[in-house]
Design a protein around this motif. Structure first.
Motif, PDB file in Angstrom:
ATOM      1  N   ILE A   1     -52.075   4.905  46.934  1.00 12.08           N
ATOM      2  CA  ILE A   1     -51.706   5.427  45.807  1.00 12.08           C
ATOM      3  C   ILE A   1     -50.065   5.892  45.909  1.00 12.08           C
ATOM      4  N   PHE A   2     -49.986   6.138  46.749  1.00  7.88           N
ATOM      5  CA  PHE A   2     -48.547   7.122  47.659  1.00  7.88           C
ATOM      6  C   PHE A   2     -47.693   5.829  47.802  1.00  7.88           C
ATOM      7  N   GLU A   3     -48.314   4.677  48.272  1.00  6.68           N
ATOM      8  CA  GLU A   3     -47.194   3.269  48.829  1.00  6.68           C
ATOM      9  C   GLU A   3     -47.074   2.651  47.337  1.00  6.68           C
ATOM     10  N   THR A   4     -48.360   3.076  46.721  1.00  6.10           N
ATOM     11  CA  THR A   4     -48.379   1.613  45.051  1.00  6.10           C
ATOM     12  C   THR A   4     -46.936   2.788  43.675  1.00  6.10           C
ATOM     13  N   ASN A   5     -47.244   3.782  44.501  1.00  2.00           N
ATOM     14  CA  ASN A   5     -45.890   4.343  42.859  1.00  2.00           C
ATOM     15  C   ASN A   5     -44.821   3.778  43.829  1.00  2.00           C
ATOM     16  N   LEU A   6     -44.608   4.114  45.056  1.00  2.00           N
ATOM     17  CA  LEU A   6     -42.932   3.143  45.014  1.00  2.00           C
ATOM     18  C   LEU A   6     -42.922   1.789  44.820  1.00  2.00           C
ATOM     19  N   SER A   7     -43.388   1.423  44.919  1.00  2.00           N
ATOM     20  CA  SER A   7     -43.894   0.543  45.098  1.00  2.00           C
ATOM     21  C   SER A   7     -43.406  -0.688  43.302  1.00  2.00           C
ATOM     22  N   LEU A   8     -44.159   0.294  42.375  1.00  2.00           N
ATOM     23  CA  LEU A   8     -43.915   0.647  41.309  1.00  2.00           C
ATOM     24  C   LEU A   8     -42.557   0.995  40.495  1.00  2.00           C
ATOM     25  N   GLN A   9     -41.879   2.534  41.262  1.00  2.00           N
ATOM     26  CA  GLN A   9     -40.868   2.444  41.156  1.00  2.00           C
ATOM     27  C   GLN A   9     -39.906   1.182  40.939  1.00  2.00           C
ATOM     28  N   ASP A  10     -39.747   0.884  42.087  1.00  2.00           N
ATOM     29  CA  ASP A  10     -38.402  -0.256  42.705  1.00  2.00           C
ATOM     30  C   ASP A  10     -38.740  -1.234  41.601  1.00  2.00           C
ATOM     31  N   ALA A  11     -40.037  -1.770  41.255  1.00  2.00           N
ATOM     32  CA  ALA A  11     -39.437  -2.358  40.368  1.00  2.00           C
ATOM     33  C   ALA A  11     -39.191  -2.427  39.164  1.00  2.00           C
ATOM     34  N   ARG A  12     -39.897  -0.752  38.484  1.00  2.00           N
ATOM     35  CA  ARG A  12     -39.294   0.016  37.456  1.00  2.00           C
ATOM     36  C   ARG A  12     -37.973  -0.294  37.487  1.00  2.00           C
ATOM     37  N   LEU A  13     -37.540  -0.117  38.429  1.00  2.00           N
ATOM     38  CA  LEU A  13     -35.678  -0.001  38.478  1.00  2.00           C
ATOM     39  C   LEU A  13     -34.815  -1.331  38.095  1.00  2.00           C
ATOM     40  N   ASN A  14     -36.101  -2.180  38.879  1.00  2.00           N
ATOM     41  CA  ASN A  14     -35.501  -3.397  38.791  1.00  2.00           C
ATOM     42  C   ASN A  14     -35.157  -4.239  37.253  1.00  2.00           C
ATOM     43  N   THR A  15     -36.592  -3.621  36.628  1.00  2.00           N
ATOM     44  CA  THR A  15     -36.462  -4.271  35.302  1.00  2.00           C
ATOM     45  C   THR A  15     -35.195  -3.057  34.342  1.00  2.00           C
ATOM     46  N   VAL A  16     -35.337  -2.291  33.873  1.00  2.00           N
ATOM     47  CA  VAL A  16     -33.800  -0.909  34.021  1.00  2.00           C
ATOM     48  C   VAL A  16     -32.924  -2.399  34.494  1.00  2.00           C
ATOM     49  N   MET A  17     -32.353  -2.681  35.544  1.00  2.00           N
ATOM     50  CA  MET A  17     -31.199  -3.290  36.173  1.00  2.00           C
ATOM     51  C   MET A  17     -30.949  -4.600  34.872  1.00  2.00           C
ATOM     52  N   LYS A  18     -32.204  -4.828  35.068  1.00  2.00           N
ATOM     53  CA  LYS A  18     -32.228  -6.468  34.253  1.00  2.00           C
ATOM     54  C   LYS A  18     -31.617  -6.138  33.235  1.00  2.00           C
ATOM     55  N   LYS A  19     -32.111  -4.858  32.826  1.00  2.00           N
ATOM     56  CA  LYS A  19     -31.835  -4.368  31.260  1.00  2.00           C
ATOM     57  C   LYS A  19     -30.500  -4.272  31.290  1.00  2.00           C
ATOM     58  N   LEU A  20     -30.106  -3.737  31.636  1.00  2.00           N
ATOM     59  CA  LEU A  20     -28.253  -3.176  32.113  1.00  2.00           C
ATOM     60  C   LEU A  20     -27.650  -4.365  32.123  1.00  2.00           C
ATOM     61  N   THR A  21     -27.997  -5.206  32.871  1.00  2.00           N
ATOM     62  CA  THR A  21     -27.362  -6.572  33.103  1.00  2.00           C
ATOM     63  C   THR A  21     -27.019  -7.478  31.797  1.00  2.00           C
ATOM     64  N   GLY A  22     -28.238  -7.681  31.446  1.00  2.00           N
ATOM     65  CA  GLY A  22     -27.994  -7.935  30.239  1.00  2.00           C
ATOM     66  C   GLY A  22     -27.210  -8.148  28.583  1.00  2.00           C
ATOM     67  N   TRP A  23     -27.325  -6.265  28.883  1.00  2.00           N
ATOM     68  CA  TRP A  23     -26.685  -5.704  27.795  1.00  2.00           C
ATOM     69  C   TRP A  23     -25.452  -5.829  28.248  1.00  2.00           C
ATOM     70  N   ALA A  24     -25.191  -5.358  29.558  1.00  2.00           N
ATOM     71  CA  ALA A  24     -24.037  -5.641  29.893  1.00  2.00           C
ATOM     72  C   ALA A  24     -22.648  -6.903  29.828  1.00  2.00           C
ATOM     73  N   ALA A  25     -24.059  -7.692  30.057  1.00  2.00           N
ATOM     74  CA  ALA A  25     -22.573  -9.588  29.576  1.00  2.00           C
ATOM     75  C   ALA A  25     -23.229  -9.778  28.012  1.00  2.00           C
ATOM     76  N   ILE A  26     -23.890  -8.966  27.120  1.00  2.00           N
ATOM     77  CA  ILE A  26     -23.584  -9.210  25.918  1.00  2.00           C
ATOM     78  C   ILE A  26     -22.317  -8.464  25.706  1.00  2.00           C
ATOM     79  N   ILE A  27     -21.842  -7.471  25.703  1.00  2.00           N
ATOM     80  CA  ILE A  27     -21.415  -6.608  25.123  1.00  2.00           C
ATOM     81  C   ILE A  27     -19.535  -7.177  25.666  1.00  2.00           C
ATOM     82  N   ALA A  28     -20.136  -8.178  27.159  1.00  2.00           N
ATOM     83  CA  ALA A  28     -18.495  -8.391  27.898  1.00  2.00           C
ATOM     84  C   ALA A  28     -18.501  -9.558  26.523  1.00  2.00           C
ATOM     85  N   VAL A  29     -18.773  -9.990  26.435  1.00  2.00           N
ATOM     86  CA  VAL A  29     -18.111 -11.277  24.999  1.00  2.00           C
ATOM     87  C   VAL A  29     -17.537 -10.638  23.998  1.00  2.00           C
TER      88      VAL A  29
END
Length: 354
Positions: free
Chosen positions: A279-307
């Protein structure tokens, strides 16, 4: 007929419970320590004396009268002794630990700081030391957290078993302790299942998962310290029991069943420890996955705002551009912004970035 508990005795021996059986039936209770040696000499007599929070001097006096090993007496009152079974000249000395899991809102767990309360272990251990003599058992406890009344009920519920001698008393005591281990393990297993549900909660309660995981790991480490040595304790009792009471072999099946329970408790504890680690290791993996998801969303919105930034920056140059100085130039730039932004949004949405 039940055995009675005295108050604090005059000789400083602490709270005493005493009981004597003959042919599996209670025949005497609440007798004094000065009678113990005499009752142990009677044929067909089986006695139990429980000393709760005994005075060291009173315990030494009883030990001198019964010929108990002084090292065993020291172990019975010393702090930090591990579970063990030791054979001495005329008795076997046992030390085991009863366990229980208190609720999270118990005063012993709750603290002024809620964060600290969540990390406090809920596992409580109570040591029981026992001097096993040929015709009796003397138990020594440092506190009254263990309900010895349940052990007494086990003995009295099976008079035929008590006729098999002191081995029946030892079996009933160890069986009650191991059953308590199972109860604690079951509660920790249920807590781990609840933690698994929380782990995959979409709301992502990361801090709560971390605190509960830490507490469960801490509790399992404490439980493991008292559960795993029980294998050696029961093995030693099996070896020494024949020396103490050679009259009966009918208890062999009971002790084999007890040993099987001890092995199951040890294996269950180990599997739960592995599960908490997972469970401890899975929690770390899920945190990494959630962080990647957040970074994807931030990158997407940053690209849209850059237009719009890029388009308005281009049209803001001090050189002629399509529509320069004309009303339709503003409309053209707005159309470019909207078209590119909508296109990027559609692309990112399809890829699951936003």
């Amino acid at each position: 007929m039940g055995c009675e508990t005295w108050g604090v005795s005059s000789d400083g021996a602490g709270r005493i419970t005493s009981c004597r059986w003959e042919h599996g039936k209670v025949v005497d209770e609440a007798f004094g320590l000065d009678e113990v040696s005499e009752l142990l000499e009677r044929d067909g007599s089986l006695i139990w004396v429980d000393l709760c929070e005994p005075d060291h001097a009173g315990l030494r006096a009883l030990a001198d009268e019964l010929g108990l090993d002084p090292h065993a007496v020291e172990d019975a009152v010393s702090a930090g002794e591990r579970p063990k079974a030791t054979r001495h000249a005329n008795h076997t000395f046992l030390t085991v630990y009863a366990t229980r899991l208190v609720p999270s809102d118990d005063p012993s767990v709750s603290a002024a700081d809620p964060e600290a309360s969540g990390r406090e272990s809920r596992l409580r251990t109570s040591r029981i030391s026992a001097f096993v003599l040929p015709r009796g058992v003397i138990t020594v406890r440092g506190d009254d957290d263990v309900d010895m009344g349940q052990v007494l009920e086990r003995w009295n519920d099976d008079p035929e078993l008590l006729q098999l001698g002191v081995g029946a008393l030892v079996h009933g005591l160890l069986d009650a302790v191991v059953d308590g281990h199972f109860d604690s393990i079951q509660q920790l297993d249920d807590a781990i299942e609840g933690l698994e549900d929380l782990l995959f909660d979409e709301r992502g309660q990361v801090h709560t998962v971390q605190v509960r995981t830490y507490r469960l790991r801490k509790e399992l480490v404490e439980l493991r310290r008292v559960v795993l040595p029980m294998r050696d304790v029961v093995n030693a009792v099996l070896r020494h029991r024949g020396e103490l009471d050679q009259r009966h072999t009918a208890l062999d099946g009971f002790y084999d069943d007890l040993y099987d329970h001890v092995l199951r408790a040890a294996e269950w504890t180990e599997s739960l420890r592995d599960m908490v680690t997972t469970i401890f290791e899975t929690n770390l993996s899920l945190q990494d996955a959630r962080l990647n998801t957040v970074m994807k969303k931030l990158t997407g919105w940053a690209a849209i705002i850059a237009v719009p930034t890029a388009v308005t920056g281009w049209f803001g140059q001090n050189v002629p551009y399509p529509g320069f100085g004309r009303p339709w130039g503003v409309l053209f730039s707005a159309a470019v912004i909207a078209a590119v932004a909508v296109t990027l949004y559609g692309v990112f949405r399809r890829k699951g970035w936003i």
